[in-house]
Design a protein around this motif. Sequence first.
Motif, PDB file in Angstrom:
ATOM      1  N   ARG A 132      -2.996  20.087  -7.454  1.00  0.00           N
ATOM      2  CA  ARG A 132      -3.091  18.622  -7.465  1.00  0.00           C
ATOM      3  C   ARG A 132      -2.079  17.996  -6.507  1.00  0.00           C
ATOM      4  NH1 ARG A 132      -3.627  19.813 -13.186  1.00  0.00           N
ATOM      5  NH2 ARG A 132      -5.819  19.531 -13.800  1.00  0.00           N
ATOM      6  N   VAL A 133      -0.895  18.596  -6.423  1.00  0.00           N
ATOM      7  CA  VAL A 133       0.090  18.122  -5.443  1.00  0.00           C
ATOM      8  C   VAL A 133      -0.454  18.312  -4.034  1.00  0.00           C
ATOM      9  CG1 VAL A 133       2.386  18.506  -4.473  1.00  0.00           C
ATOM     10  CG2 VAL A 133       2.064  18.584  -6.945  1.00  0.00           C
ATOM     11  N   LEU A 134      -1.042  19.472  -3.778  1.00  0.00           N
ATOM     12  CA  LEU A 134      -1.597  19.746  -2.457  1.00  0.00           C
ATOM     13  C   LEU A 134      -2.695  18.751  -2.110  1.00  0.00           C
ATOM     14  CD1 LEU A 134      -1.673  21.655   0.008  1.00  0.00           C
ATOM     15  CD2 LEU A 134      -3.392  22.996  -1.217  1.00  0.00           C
ATOM     16  N   ILE A 135      -3.586  18.478  -3.053  1.00  0.00           N
ATOM     17  CA  ILE A 135      -4.680  17.529  -2.807  1.00  0.00           C
ATOM     18  C   ILE A 135      -4.118  16.143  -2.513  1.00  0.00           C
ATOM     19  CG2 ILE A 135      -6.623  16.330  -3.889  1.00  0.00           C
ATOM     20  CD1 ILE A 135      -7.185  18.960  -5.408  1.00  0.00           C
ATOM     21  N   ALA A 136      -3.132  15.715  -3.303  1.00  0.00           N
ATOM     22  CA  ALA A 136      -2.521  14.406  -3.066  1.00  0.00           C
ATOM     23  C   ALA A 136      -1.862  14.339  -1.700  1.00  0.00           C
ATOM     24  CB  ALA A 136      -1.496  14.101  -4.163  1.00  0.00           C
ATOM     25  N   SER A 137      -1.248  15.438  -1.280  1.00  0.00           N
ATOM     26  CA  SER A 137      -0.599  15.459   0.038  1.00  0.00           C
ATOM     27  C   SER A 137      -1.625  15.366   1.161  1.00  0.00           C
ATOM     28  CB  SER A 137       0.239  16.736   0.195  1.00  0.00           C
ATOM     29  OG  SER A 137      -0.576  17.883   0.358  1.00  0.00           O
ATOM     30  N   GLY A 148       0.809  -1.212   0.000  1.00  0.00           N
ATOM     31  CA  GLY A 148       0.000   0.000   0.000  1.00  0.00           C
ATOM     32  C   GLY A 148       0.840   1.258   0.000  1.00  0.00           C
ATOM     33  N   SER A 149       1.942   1.271   0.741  1.00  0.00           N
ATOM     34  CA  SER A 149       2.780   2.473   0.811  1.00  0.00           C
ATOM     35  C   SER A 149       3.448   2.765  -0.521  1.00  0.00           C
ATOM     36  CB  SER A 149       3.822   2.334   1.920  1.00  0.00           C
ATOM     37  OG  SER A 149       4.756   1.310   1.609  1.00  0.00           O
ATOM     38  N   ILE A 150       3.817   1.719  -1.247  1.00  0.00           N
ATOM     39  CA  ILE A 150       4.421   1.909  -2.569  1.00  0.00           C
ATOM     40  C   ILE A 150       3.398   2.519  -3.532  1.00  0.00           C
ATOM     41  CG2 ILE A 150       5.386   0.730  -4.577  1.00  0.00           C
ATOM     42  CD1 ILE A 150       6.642  -1.278  -2.622  1.00  0.00           C
ATOM     43  N   LEU A 151       2.180   1.955  -3.538  1.00  0.00           N
ATOM     44  CA  LEU A 151       1.132   2.491  -4.411  1.00  0.00           C
ATOM     45  C   LEU A 151       0.784   3.928  -4.039  1.00  0.00           C
ATOM     46  CD1 LEU A 151      -1.237  -0.623  -4.602  1.00  0.00           C
ATOM     47  CD2 LEU A 151       0.382   0.196  -6.340  1.00  0.00           C
ATOM     48  N   LEU A 152       0.750   4.210  -2.746  1.00  0.00           N
ATOM     49  CA  LEU A 152       0.430   5.552  -2.280  1.00  0.00           C
ATOM     50  C   LEU A 152       1.523   6.535  -2.677  1.00  0.00           C
ATOM     51  CD1 LEU A 152      -1.617   7.225  -0.679  1.00  0.00           C
ATOM     52  CD2 LEU A 152      -0.384   6.612   1.412  1.00  0.00           C
ATOM     53  N   GLY A 153       2.773   6.094  -2.584  1.00  0.00           N
ATOM     54  CA  GLY A 153       3.877   6.949  -2.992  1.00  0.00           C
ATOM     55  C   GLY A 153       3.835   7.267  -4.479  1.00  0.00           C
ATOM     56  N   LEU A 154       3.478   6.284  -5.304  1.00  0.00           N
ATOM     57  CA  LEU A 154       3.354   6.509  -6.741  1.00  0.00           C
ATOM     58  C   LEU A 154       2.205   7.459  -7.052  1.00  0.00           C
ATOM     59  CD1 LEU A 154       3.980   2.865  -8.013  1.00  0.00           C
ATOM     60  CD2 LEU A 154       5.534   4.823  -8.228  1.00  0.00           C
ATOM     61  N   TYR A 155       1.115   7.322  -6.310  1.00  0.00           N
ATOM     62  CA  TYR A 155      -0.024   8.224  -6.472  1.00  0.00           C
ATOM     63  C   TYR A 155       0.384   9.666  -6.184  1.00  0.00           C
ATOM     64  CZ  TYR A 155      -4.009  10.868  -4.637  1.00  0.00           C
ATOM     65  OH  TYR A 155      -4.916  11.863  -4.348  1.00  0.00           O
ATOM     66  N   PHE A 156       1.173   9.872  -5.164  1.00  0.00           N
ATOM     67  CA  PHE A 156       1.637  11.208  -4.782  1.00  0.00           C
ATOM     68  C   PHE A 156       2.643  11.745  -5.796  1.00  0.00           C
ATOM     69  CE2 PHE A 156       3.106  13.716  -0.741  1.00  0.00           C
ATOM     70  CZ  PHE A 156       2.741  14.900  -1.363  1.00  0.00           C
ATOM     71  N   LEU A 157       3.446  10.850  -6.356  1.00  0.00           N
ATOM     72  CA  LEU A 157       4.515  11.272  -7.256  1.00  0.00           C
ATOM     73  C   LEU A 157       3.974  11.817  -8.578  1.00  0.00           C
ATOM     74  CD1 LEU A 157       7.589  11.418  -7.651  1.00  0.00           C
ATOM     75  CD2 LEU A 157       7.491   9.092  -8.580  1.00  0.00           C
ATOM     76  N   ARG A 158       2.865  11.287  -9.039  1.00  0.00           N
ATOM     77  CA  ARG A 158       2.348  11.672 -10.357  1.00  0.00           C
ATOM     78  C   ARG A 158       2.093  13.178 -10.485  1.00  0.00           C
ATOM     79  NH1 ARG A 158      -2.960   9.056 -13.425  1.00  0.00           N
ATOM     80  NH2 ARG A 158      -2.757  10.297 -15.345  1.00  0.00           N
ATOM     81  N   PRO A 159       1.332  13.810  -9.568  1.00  0.00           N
ATOM     82  CA  PRO A 159       1.141  15.260  -9.700  1.00  0.00           C
ATOM     83  C   PRO A 159       2.425  16.054  -9.467  1.00  0.00           C
ATOM     84  CG  PRO A 159       0.164  14.474  -7.661  1.00  0.00           C
ATOM     85  CD  PRO A 159       0.541  13.261  -8.449  1.00  0.00           C
ATOM     86  N   ALA A 174       4.109  16.274 -12.761  1.00  0.00           N
ATOM     87  CA  ALA A 174       3.407  17.243 -13.612  1.00  0.00           C
ATOM     88  C   ALA A 174       3.747  18.675 -13.199  1.00  0.00           C
ATOM     89  CB  ALA A 174       1.902  17.007 -13.533  1.00  0.00           C
ATOM     90  N   PHE A 175       3.779  18.945 -11.908  1.00  0.00           N
ATOM     91  CA  PHE A 175       4.126  20.290 -11.442  1.00  0.00           C
ATOM     92  C   PHE A 175       5.560  20.641 -11.802  1.00  0.00           C
ATOM     93  CE2 PHE A 175       5.822  22.956  -7.894  1.00  0.00           C
ATOM     94  CZ  PHE A 175       5.195  24.140  -8.281  1.00  0.00           C
ATOM     95  N   PHE A 176       6.451  19.669 -11.706  1.00  0.00           N
ATOM     96  CA  PHE A 176       7.848  19.903 -12.081  1.00  0.00           C
ATOM     97  C   PHE A 176       7.954  20.325 -13.545  1.00  0.00           C
ATOM     98  CE2 PHE A 176      11.770  18.166 -13.946  1.00  0.00           C
ATOM     99  CZ  PHE A 176      12.708  18.876 -13.223  1.00  0.00           C
ATOM    100  N   ARG A 177       7.123  19.733 -14.392  1.00  0.00           N
ATOM    101  CA  ARG A 177       7.180  20.030 -15.822  1.00  0.00           C
ATOM    102  C   ARG A 177       6.549  21.377 -16.177  1.00  0.00           C
ATOM    103  NH1 ARG A 177       5.274  14.039 -17.978  1.00  0.00           N
ATOM    104  NH2 ARG A 177       7.319  13.010 -17.807  1.00  0.00           N
TER     105      ARG A 177
END
Length: 304
Positions: free
Chosen positions: A281-286, A255-266, A269-272
């Motif tokens: 979206r980063v804030l919502i994921a956090s 679960g922690s790996i999947l959750l980390g990937l979920y957080f990483l995606r936005p 995108a923000f980095f780009r």
Amino acid sequence: MTDQPRSLLAALPLSAERRVQLQACWELTKPEITFQVTLSALAGYLLGCPEGLNGWHLLGTLTGTGLTAAGVGALNHYLERDYDAAMRRTARRPLPSGRVSPTTARYLGMLLVFAGVGLLCPVANALTAALAIATVLLYLYVYTPLKRRTKYNTLIGTIPGALPALGGWTAATNNLDVGGWTLFAILAVWQMPHFLSLAWMYRKDYERAHYRMLPVVEPDGRSTAWQTLGFTALLLPLGVTPYLVGVAGPVYLVGSILLGLYFLRPAVAFFRTRHVQDARRVLIASVVYIPALTGLIVLDWLLR
């Protein structure tokens, strides 16, 4: 303020003025942040309590933690009332809007902090109460003034922000073992993308109030984007450390790996783009991350 407290206040036999004051006092406690802090303490407690859960002990620990966090929130409102008045996002808070007096906010905050620490010491243990006191002092008298002095304030603020999770561990174990520090590290790192994304979204507001937030000091956003991505990526290996040190099981690991990937995606995108929408979206994921991580710890604990 959520709809439920509003409806509860509306049901009470109080004057309209008194309802407004009670609502303002509720807002002073920063209920959303207090909830997150209490959840982190629950996560720490369950990681440190592999079996034989004492429900009353846990309830007292969470209550003391929540009261302390609520008191810190009220005192933070008190200390930053003039700066809140200068920001559009915070100008409607209880003190700038005049719904409650600074004296009320100060005494409410002090009362809640004393009640929280006073409960933690006999119910949990002296170590947990000491960590709560350290949280109060570091947040109010180190992190809060540094927000107007250095761009490193967010990094420094991760320490008091992560201490309640460690306090949950010490309440269950009465020691500062590696298991508690793993959760402390996760909470500390999590705060960076959470607050950097918020600071990017409201950088103009922070500039008006003379805050030395990173997006204000470096307005091109390159450092903000890099740090947001870097700290979010760091959560992936850090997230599995409770499993690696033996305080969490395979359910938590997956679960922690999947959750980390979920957080990483936005964060990618923000980095780009450095767009406000992607920062949001980063804030919502956090905001999702901590309750979800706590839920994984609860589920993993139940399945042991």
